[in-house]
Design a protein around this motif. Structure first.
Motif, short mmCIF file in Angstrom:
data_model
loop_
_atom_site.label_atom_id
_atom_site.label_comp_id
_atom_site.label_asym_id
_atom_site.label_seq_id
_atom_site.Cartn_x
_atom_site.Cartn_y
_atom_site.Cartn_z
N PHE A 53 41.88 40.05 38.26
CA PHE A 53 41.90 41.68 38.17
C PHE A 53 40.23 41.82 37.95
O PHE A 53 40.13 42.97 37.97
CB PHE A 53 42.46 41.82 36.88
N GLU A 54 39.46 40.96 37.86
CA GLU A 54 37.94 41.19 37.91
C GLU A 54 37.62 41.41 39.50
O GLU A 54 36.62 42.44 39.85
CB GLU A 54 37.07 40.14 37.37
N LEU A 55 38.30 41.01 40.32
CA LEU A 55 38.17 41.30 41.64
C LEU A 55 38.79 42.26 42.43
O LEU A 55 38.33 42.91 43.43
CB LEU A 55 38.31 40.10 42.44
N ALA A 56 39.98 42.76 41.83
CA ALA A 56 40.90 43.75 42.41
C ALA A 56 41.32 44.84 41.50
O ALA A 56 41.54 44.51 40.30
CB ALA A 56 41.91 43.13 43.20
N ASP A 57 41.39 45.90 42.07
CA ASP A 57 42.06 46.97 41.01
C ASP A 57 43.51 46.68 40.59
O ASP A 57 44.04 47.15 39.70
CB ASP A 57 41.75 48.30 41.55
N GLN A 58 44.49 46.21 41.46
CA GLN A 58 45.75 45.79 41.24
C GLN A 58 46.16 44.52 41.67
O GLN A 58 45.19 43.78 42.38
CB GLN A 58 46.47 46.87 41.98
N PHE A 59 47.09 44.01 41.30
CA PHE A 59 47.66 42.66 41.27
C PHE A 59 47.66 42.47 43.18
O PHE A 59 48.35 43.16 43.87
CB PHE A 59 48.89 42.45 40.68
#
Length: 173
Positions: free
Chosen positions: A58-64
């Motif tokens: 979740f630090e790397l992407a806005d959604q799973f």
């Protein structure tokens, strides 16, 4: 039977992250396309990760990033239910052995040297697909922890993605 696959990216001296968990050095390397990720992703149906890796997504992407796959997260603490993952707090090797007995494609072990260490010691990894980045960190979080059993591997394939090289090994029986 499902095959458990380790698909990490590491530096030349075997580290998957800096000591503080940072992976900024990965973004400084010239790759090619998505470096084989999409092709690999199509071969799996199950994703395994530890709690730290889950939080890091979740630090790397806005959604799973894996909503279309079965996903299990190993955790030592109580977690709020999630629509995308099943949290597992039981015996990891036993869970994996049961999972591998199911029909399907491959199980992807996402990040997490802790989970990989447990699976290595339990002889539960069938393939290693390791992408090497031309960087020497000198210190950090190692892909493989100490005191693992000796494993004999067979080189199945190599592929170059820009400045990175991907090594695909199967476990020798």
């Amino acid at each position: 039977m499902l095959a458990a696959v380790c698909f990490p990216v590491g530096d030349l001296d075997g580290y998957i992250a800096r000591e503080n968990g940072a992976i900024d050095w990965l973004y400084e390397v010239e790759g090619e396309g998505d470096n084989g990720y999409s092709d690999f992703y199509e071969t799996i149906d199950t994703v395994l990760m530890g709690n730290k890796t889950y939080e890091h997504t979740f630090e790397l992407a806005d959604q799973f990033p894996y909503p279309d796959k079965k996903c299990y997260v190993f955790t030592r603490s109580e977690r709020e239910p999630s629509p995308y993952v099943t949290f597992i707090s039981g015996d990891i090797p036993e869970f994996i052995e049961n999972l591998k007995d199911r029909e399907g494609s491959k199980i992807w072990i996402v990040g997490g040297a802790e989970i990989l260490d447990v699976l290595l010691k339990g002889d539960l990894v069938d393939e290693y697909i390791i992408t090497i980045v031309p960087t020497i960190l000198g210190k950090g979080i190692p892909l493989f922890k100490n005191d693992n059993p000796e494993k004999k591997l067979l080189l199945a394939m190599t592929k170059r993605y820009g400045q990175m090289i991907q090594l695909h090994y199967t476990v020798k029986s």
